[in-house]
Write a protein that holds these residues in place. Sequence first.
Motif, PDB file in Angstrom:
ATOM      1  N   ALA A 271       0.825  -1.211   0.000  1.00 57.61           N
ATOM      2  CA  ALA A 271       0.000   0.000   0.000  1.00 57.61           C
ATOM      3  C   ALA A 271       0.858   1.260   0.000  1.00 57.61           C
ATOM      4  N   VAL A 272       1.905   1.273   0.822  1.00 58.29           N
ATOM      5  CA  VAL A 272       2.797   2.437   0.876  1.00 58.29           C
ATOM      6  C   VAL A 272       3.530   2.606  -0.453  1.00 58.29           C
ATOM      7  N   ALA A 273       3.979   1.522  -1.052  1.00 61.27           N
ATOM      8  CA  ALA A 273       4.695   1.590  -2.320  1.00 61.27           C
ATOM      9  C   ALA A 273       3.808   2.152  -3.422  1.00 61.27           C
ATOM     10  N   ARG A 274       2.586   1.695  -3.484  1.00 66.48           N
ATOM     11  CA  ARG A 274       1.671   2.181  -4.528  1.00 66.48           C
ATOM     12  C   ARG A 274       1.338   3.656  -4.329  1.00 66.48           C
ATOM     13  N   HIS A 275       1.151   4.035  -3.072  1.00 67.27           N
ATOM     14  CA  HIS A 275       0.860   5.440  -2.794  1.00 67.27           C
ATOM     15  C   HIS A 275       2.044   6.327  -3.184  1.00 67.27           C
ATOM     16  N   LEU A 276       3.251   5.886  -2.873  1.00 68.85           N
ATOM     17  CA  LEU A 276       4.434   6.699  -3.183  1.00 68.85           C
ATOM     18  C   LEU A 276       4.655   6.786  -4.685  1.00 68.85           C
ATOM     19  N   GLN A 370       9.098  -4.294   4.644  1.00 68.42           N
ATOM     20  CA  GLN A 370      10.151  -3.716   3.805  1.00 68.42           C
ATOM     21  C   GLN A 370      10.260  -4.447   2.467  1.00 68.42           C
ATOM     22  N   ARG A 371      10.306  -5.768   2.513  1.00 66.17           N
ATOM     23  CA  ARG A 371      10.454  -6.555   1.285  1.00 66.17           C
ATOM     24  C   ARG A 371       9.293  -6.306   0.325  1.00 66.17           C
ATOM     25  N   ALA A 372       8.084  -6.305   0.876  1.00 64.14           N
ATOM     26  CA  ALA A 372       6.911  -6.099   0.031  1.00 64.14           C
ATOM     27  C   ALA A 372       6.935  -4.707  -0.602  1.00 64.14           C
ATOM     28  N   PHE A 373       7.343  -3.705   0.178  1.00 64.46           N
ATOM     29  CA  PHE A 373       7.452  -2.349  -0.362  1.00 64.46           C
ATOM     30  C   PHE A 373       8.461  -2.302  -1.506  1.00 64.46           C
ATOM     31  N   ALA A 374       9.651  -2.837  -1.277  1.00 72.78           N
ATOM     32  CA  ALA A 374      10.714  -2.764  -2.279  1.00 72.78           C
ATOM     33  C   ALA A 374      10.298  -3.448  -3.572  1.00 72.78           C
ATOM     34  N   ALA A 375       9.665  -4.610  -3.468  1.00 67.39           N
ATOM     35  CA  ALA A 375       9.247  -5.332  -4.669  1.00 67.39           C
ATOM     36  C   ALA A 375       8.212  -4.544  -5.455  1.00 67.39           C
ATOM     37  N   GLU A 376       7.192  -4.028  -4.762  1.00 66.79           N
ATOM     38  CA  GLU A 376       6.125  -3.301  -5.452  1.00 66.79           C
ATOM     39  C   GLU A 376       6.588  -1.939  -5.949  1.00 66.79           C
ATOM     40  N   PHE A 377       7.495  -1.298  -5.231  1.00 67.40           N
ATOM     41  CA  PHE A 377       7.957   0.022  -5.647  1.00 67.40           C
ATOM     42  C   PHE A 377       8.883  -0.065  -6.862  1.00 67.40           C
TER      43      PHE A 377
END
Length: 433
Positions: A271-276, A370-377
């Motif tokens: 969610a944070v990655a998509r928002h950013l 962290q891992r989920a953010f990095a992958a999606e971002f």
Amino acid sequence: MRLELTPHALHDPAASVEETATAGFLLIEANGTCLTEGVSSEDHELRGGPLVSAYPLAEWLVWNWWRLRWEPTPPRVGRTWVFAHRLSSIGGGYRWPNLELASDGVRVCLTSEPSAEPDSGTFRYVGAPRTEAVAAHAFECAVDAFVQTVIGQLEEDSRPSFNLSLLADELTRDRSDARRFSFRRLEAMLGNDPGEGDESMIRVRLSEANSLGEQAILELAAGAALVGVQELRDCLGRAGFDCQPGDTVEMDSHDPVATWGTTDAWRIGVAVARHLRKQELCNGDPVTNRRLAEMMGTTERILSDTTSTSDSVSFEWDMGERCQMVLRSKWITGRRFDLARLLAARLLSPDDAEPLRAVTRAYTYRQKAQRAFAAEFLAPIEAVDEFLSEDYSEDRQNDAARHFQVSSYAIRSLLVNNHRVGREGALDALDLL
């Protein structure tokens, strides 16, 4: 979470008086899902759980409480971990569930497996493999209530419960004393049973919390990175890069992000990655090295200089007068992934004043987010879908890895975790649960 025993007579001359007095049908349920359902070989009826004694289970839960509550699944599961986290290791002649319990520090994950076929046991567990995650507090309450029920049952029947009562009293004292709590928690996260950890080393690590932060100490312990202040300083002196925390990209809103700990860690990271990405107008384009470095308040050289590496973990250390980072990987794709994880560490804990933020191989809640953010971002699944156009061949996956500047391992895991391809034969890098 429910952990209950329906009393039932146990006709076993080899059983102790404690076991006989606390016999019954076991039921373990999480989020409304029964994890102990099976069929009895005697009457072939479907039951919520097997006939066992609550006493050995209560002893096992109390003795392993610290590890069950705090120790995450290690990258390589060993024999001692199995004994502390799988009910099948309790023994005593009972048909215990094929149930594994593992904590990420915030939630406890319960994974059950059916009995192997054919199975000649007294109770055959049925159904598909199931995994449920519950809040750590719910797990604590369920275990506490179960243990007290067992002790109460023994007292009503005037049966001895000395060992269980002693263990339960000691656990209560450790949990209620701040210093003993901190010691036992760190001891467990290092993979030790109560009283079996290296006392001097644990106390040294706890004393370093003033310099690194309490959460950082726990993350390093969970990742089996037994590095101290001096080792980290030496690493920065050899391979560190300056950064400016004030220049880091910030989220303009946290509205789309679920409250920390209320859902699976990967959901928050995604969610944070998509928002950013939406905020920074990245669309589906790859994030360049320069842009990624700028978002972290540093220069592109941190990614291109693959000779400056850490021996253990990637980390950022804000020492007040100076803030520096160091990356572990010798490969640029690995460095990009770790830098994105450090960016996640900042965004996911904007009010966290701890000096050190670490990227480890552990499966704690923070590391999974962290891992989920990095992958999606770095490689958003929608953009990867568009690039692949339903061609999931190895060659096309490698093309996607080069396009988004991530490893082919990351692309493969992203496709597995988003159910685009099967898990068979794949390594799970992101660990959704």
